[in-house]
Design a protein around this motif. Structure first.
Motif: not given
Length: 451
Positions: A211-225, A227-234
């Protein structure tokens, strides 16, 4: 604008009502019961309903909008009248989005940590006199209200809750904000009454990232497996920026954060909070605060209300109260206090109070959550189980779930209070974790034990 709140007494709802009145709107509202501190705050602003209850006659075509709170039911008489008249009905998050469509929306999401991270960001902004709009789920030092809305501010910082939007809108709140800048702190299964499986719960965070607008950004806690999977799969066309817990040390009960300028003493402690701090730093940098200015401000941050809040301290003892109730947060909070006070025995008390924590099947998620404590105590009220219409939970089920042979379990509030007030807290640390009040525990009386 004339805006009417159905269920104005809610924690978020009454703050939004006050914010709109400050903005110059004409605000009215109804509710069938309103507790403190909402009651006093509404009364001070002249917004407290004269009579408790639902009054369809309040709903007329002169209203520009209805804001519907989760406390109301789908058959609420005022809601039915609004639907009959064809009035515009918003959920709380829908209305916040309408108020911020032309702003840069910063949304902090995650199963845990979102209130603390949002609070850290607002503290830093306030420290440097940067005025922003916001919505946060806890009362902060230096802030009169938990919601602020203006016409002029460029940024709005929103705590992104994954719980449902309204009785007639079953989408999670954070799906409706459409962030320009987002953060995802962690994913740990919660709200099982709404999201009955882990997979269904995780899916809500995937939708949030998309749902983040195109061209936007997300910072994510990569220590949470997860979270890392969800963000990187998007496949959303956004910038993805990971963060991790910064280096720190604990010396003589003081946490020192490693910075380019040397070790910085800070008020908050524990790996979980330091991880939150790293996420907040990234967001503040997106909002124009450089690293040095962030460190200067964050060194004075004492924490959000009810989040690892120090309630008493003597020369040899200390007591904390925390909102922690989910298994991952209970474990992180217990470890944090033990790490900070490694040379003091830790008495950790957890009240099982939420729908999830009182569910016999979900209880298994608490395995090892209190292992860092020297003395571990669990309190729950069979009455709470009955009120939530859940199957009865036995002491044996709790003991089996936590996998700790010396776990102390109380089901009677007086017995729990008797245990607590009989303790000698010399050279000890006490941690009370709950979203409830342990069946009416007198915290002021408890504080005197530490005097």
């Amino acid at each position: 604008m004339n805006v009417h709140f159905i269920a104005i007494g809610g924690s978020a709802m009454h703050n939004l009502a006050i914010a709109l009145q400050h903005k110059g709107y004409t605000v009215t509202g109804s509710d069938d019961v309103i507790y403190e501190p909402s009651k006093s705050r509404l009364q001070t602003q002249g917004l407290l309903p004269k009579t408790m209850g639902w009054f369809p006659e309040k709903i007329t075509t002169h209203l520009n909008a209805i804001v519907l709170g989760m406390h109301a039911k789908a058959d609420n008489p005022e809601l039915l009248k609004a639907q009959e008249l064809g009035l515009k009905i918003y959920s709380y998050p829908e209305f916040l989005y309408e108020q911020s469509k032309h702003k840069t929306r910063v949304v902090i999401g995650g199963s845990h940590g979102k209130t603390t991270i949002t609070s850290m960001i607002l503290h830093v902004m306030h420290y440097h006199d940067k005025d922003v709009d916001y919505m946060v789920g806890a009362q902060l030092d230096g802030f009169d209200v938990m919601v602020k809305l203006t016409e002029d501010n460029d940024f709005i910082v929103l705590e992104g809750d994954e719980y449902l939007s309204s009785p007639i809108d079953r989408r999670p709140k954070f799906h409706l904000y459409k962030p320009n800048i987002a953060l995802l702190s962690g994913i740990a299964w919660d709200h099982i009454n709404v999201f009955p499986t882990f997979g269904n719960y995780v899916e809500q965070f995937s939708i949030f990232v998309d749902s983040i607008v195109s061209g936007g950004s997300i910072n994510y806690n990569e220590e949470d497996a997860e979270v890392k999977r969800v963000v990187e799969a998007s496949e959303n066309t956004i910038r993805k920026i990971p963060y991790q817990t910064p280096k720190y040390s604990v010396k003589n009960g003081q946490t020192l954060l490693e910075t380019p300028e040397g070790d910085l003493p800070i008020e908050v402690f524990g790996k979980h909070n330091l991880n939150n701090l790293a996420g907040a730093k990234w967001i503040c940098q997106h909002m124009g605060i450089d690293e040095d200015d962030f460190y200067e401000a964050i060194s004075t941050f004492k924490g959000a209300s009810k989040r690892l809040e120090k309630i008493a301290e003597s020369k040899t003892s200390v007591a904390f109260k925390d909102f922690a109730h989910s298994p991952s947060k209970v474990e992180a909070t217990t470890k944090a206090v033990k790490e900070q006070y490694a040379n003091r025995p830790l008495i950790a008390c957890l009240e099982l109070h939420t729908y999830s924590s009182l569910n016999a099947e979900f209880l298994k998620q608490y395995k090892g959550a209190l292992n860092a404590a020297d003395v571990a105590v669990v309190f729950y009220s069979p009455d709470a189980v009955e009120i939530k219409k859940l199957d009865a939970v036995t002491q044996q089920q709790i003991a089996n779930a936590f996998k700790r042979d010396d776990l102390i379990i109380y089901t009677n509030p007086d017995d729990f209070k008797g245990f607590l007030f009989s303790q000698n807290f010399d050279n000890k640390a006490l941690l009370l974790m709950s979203s409830g009040d342990y069946g009416g525990l007198d915290f002021d009386a408890l504080k005197k034990v530490f005097d």
